[in-house]
Enzyme design. Structure first.
Site, PDB file in Angstrom:
ATOM      1  N   GLY A  46       1.056  -1.395   0.193  1.00 42.08           N
ATOM      2  CA  GLY A  46       0.208   0.170   0.073  1.00 42.08           C
ATOM      3  C   GLY A  46       0.828   1.635   0.257  1.00 42.08           C
ATOM      4  O   GLY A  46       0.243   2.275  -0.467  1.00 42.08           O
ATOM      5  N   CYS A  47       1.918   0.956   0.884  1.00 34.09           N
ATOM      6  CA  CYS A  47       3.065   2.707   0.824  1.00 34.09           C
ATOM      7  C   CYS A  47       3.716   2.946  -0.696  1.00 34.09           C
ATOM      8  O   CYS A  47       3.770   3.744  -1.078  1.00 34.09           O
ATOM      9  CB  CYS A  47       3.426   2.863   1.956  1.00 34.09           C
ATOM     10  SG  CYS A  47       3.330   2.007   3.315  1.00 34.09           S
ATOM     11  N   THR A  48       3.833   1.229  -1.184  1.00 34.77           N
ATOM     12  CA  THR A  48       4.688   1.935  -2.277  1.00 34.77           C
ATOM     13  C   THR A  48       3.991   1.989  -3.327  1.00 34.77           C
ATOM     14  O   THR A  48       3.745   3.588  -3.966  1.00 34.77           O
ATOM     15  CB  THR A  48       4.818  -0.108  -2.660  1.00 34.77           C
ATOM     16  OG1 THR A  48       5.955  -0.064  -1.720  1.00 34.77           O
ATOM     17  CG2 THR A  48       5.237   0.494  -4.375  1.00 34.77           C
TER      18      THR A  48
END
Length: 158
Positions: A46-48
């Protein structure tokens, strides 16, 4: 008591190190709007996706006199690797002691494998050119989020 970020009020100033180990101070961006987004961890799915989305829309933000800053508790070295791997074009700020996380109240109880811990709740804050917090997004879902923030900025910062 520590000062907190409250919508409609000036954001407490802070300085953190970026992915290159350089000090970045919030008040140095007065005159521009700031998108400050908190994310749980470098190199997670998700952060990527979120970082790539901000990267791919950075020119749109810049056209609206707005800068983007990502914040997590990861180390400067972790941020450096994450930024290089994704070819990021904005600063990632390292907040290992969660000082800025606490100002924005983004540390929340989470559970993993039956254990409770304090983790970063994915959140985004928009600060206007005078340093006033004008919008907060909490419990952010990555899909479509960057476009939503961009639309808000078009009406409130551009």
């Amino acid at each position: 008591m520590e000062s907190k970020a409250i919508v409609g009020k000036p954001v407490p100033d802070f300085t953190l190190e970026n992915e290159n180990g350089e000090s970045v101070t919030l008040s140095s961006f007065r005159g521009k709007c700031v998108v400050l987004y908190f994310y749980p961890k470098d190199n997670t799915p998700g952060c990527t996706l979120e970082a790539q989305d901000f990267r791919d829309h950075l020119k749109d933000f810049e056209a609206l006199n707005t800068i983007v800053l990502g914040v997590s508790k990861d180390s400067v070295k972790s941020h450096m690797n994450f930024a290089k791997k994704l070819n990021l074009n904005f600063h990632l700020l390292s907040d290992p002691e969660a000082k800025v996380h606490k100002i924005f109240d983004v540390l929340k109880p989470k559970k993993r494998f039956g254990k409770e811990y304090l983790g970063t709740e994915r959140s985004t804050f928009v600060i206007d050119k005078d340093g006033i917090l004008i919008k907060e997004y909490r419990k952010v879902k990555v899909k479509g989020h960057v476009q939503e923030v961009l639309e808000f900025i078009k009406s409130n910062c551009g």
